[in-house]
Design a protein around this motif. Structure first.
Motif: not given
Ligand code: SF4
Ligand code: SF4
Length: 286
Positions: A19-20, A75-76, A180-182, A278-280
């Protein structure tokens, strides 16, 4: 048996292989559940979470053995190599799943623009499979450990738990925002019977004076009172059981499966600070 902190670190290291971002919350009642959703007005709140509010207030009502909850962000977006334009060609549109095509606004001259999450593979399947695999690895590492996975469709308060697990803060657009991811990620997780050290909620990074999401919302669904879900295009284009009112349909021109406008406006999603998450989730196969 390792101490609670070492156990938590081992579990999170396993999760981060798939996962992210992740964090851990205690499996306890959530007395603040409703205040976590205070952006919703009373009607919206009832419509959105009334059905399973009691179950969602304590994950142990759903998985009685739970002592800890592992929350995972998937994350997508942004996806490496994704085309800058999001509009679908008419050929691509024909190959889209019928359930999305039922949920679209009137056609627009520039073509249809799907919500970003819908450009990725079905997260229920993709994130669900990854969570099952994380649980299998946890059971290998800690024989006898038991757990139950959830992603979106279970009576689990994912957003408040994610907040408690340090995965983000709830922005004025009601979405969980990770530094970090928004906000372009989905949440899922695993209720575990392991006693793990919990993470601290994310400090700082609140919205402050920013109001860009409300300014960008085409229907006025966001205000100082929070989100009026009856005016939210994402709701009408994804979850609403009834047909979209005409006024909303006019604003939904060219949209499929949702609306990203309050996320596009958010500085936490600025492409200039897009991080190589990572791992999108991989793209949908057309
Ligand atoms: S998803 Fe669209 S309609 Fe709903 S609050 Fe955000 S900008 Fe407004
Ligand atoms: S656009 Fe601004 S106010 Fe809205 S969620 Fe993002 S930071 Fe918060």
């Amino acid at each position: 048996m390792a101490d609670r902190r070492s156990l938590a670190q081992a579990v999170k290291a396993l999760a981060l292989e798939r996962c992210s971002a992740c964090g851990i919350a205690r499996a306890e009642p959530l007395p603040g559940l409703f205040s976590c959703y205070s952006h919703y007005g009373p009607q919206s709140r009832a419509a959105y979470i009334g059905r399973s509010a009691r179950e969602r207030s304590d994950i142990r009502l759903w998985f009685p053995k739970a002592k800890s909850v592992l929350l995972c962000a998937f994350a997508y977006w942004p996806r490496p190599g994704a085309a800058p334009g999001l509009e679908l060609s008419s050929e691509e549109l024909r190959s889209w799943p019928p359930r999305y095509l039922k949920r679209k606004g009137p056609s627009a001259p520039g073509g249809y623009r799907p919500a970003r999450f819908a450009l990725a593979r079905d997260y229920h399947k993709e994130a669900g499979a990854r969570l099952s695999s994380i649980l299998a690895r946890i059971a290998e590492l800690f024989p006898g450990a038991d757990g139950r996975t959830f992603v979106d469709s279970s009576p689990v308060a994912e957003k408040p738990l994610g907040q408690l697990a340090g995965l983000g803060f709830q922005g004025k657009n009601t979405l969980l925002i990770n530094k970090e991811l928004g906000s372009y990620f989905v949440l899922g997780g695993i209720a575990l019977d392991l006693d793990l050290e919990a993470d601290a909620p994310q400090a700082g990074g609140q919205c402050g004076d920013c109001n860009r999401c409300a300014d960008a919302c085409p229907t006025g669904a966001l205000s100082v009172n929070g989100l009026d879900i009856t005016r939210c295009l994402a709701y009408w284009l994804s979850a609403a059981p009834d047909e979209m009112p005409e006024e909303m349909a006019r604003q939904a021109q060219g949209l499929i499966a949702g609306c990203d406008k309050c996320q596009e406006a958010c500085p936490w999603n600025d492409p200039a600070r897009a991080c190589g998450a990572r791992h999108v989730l991989p793209p949908r196969e057309l």
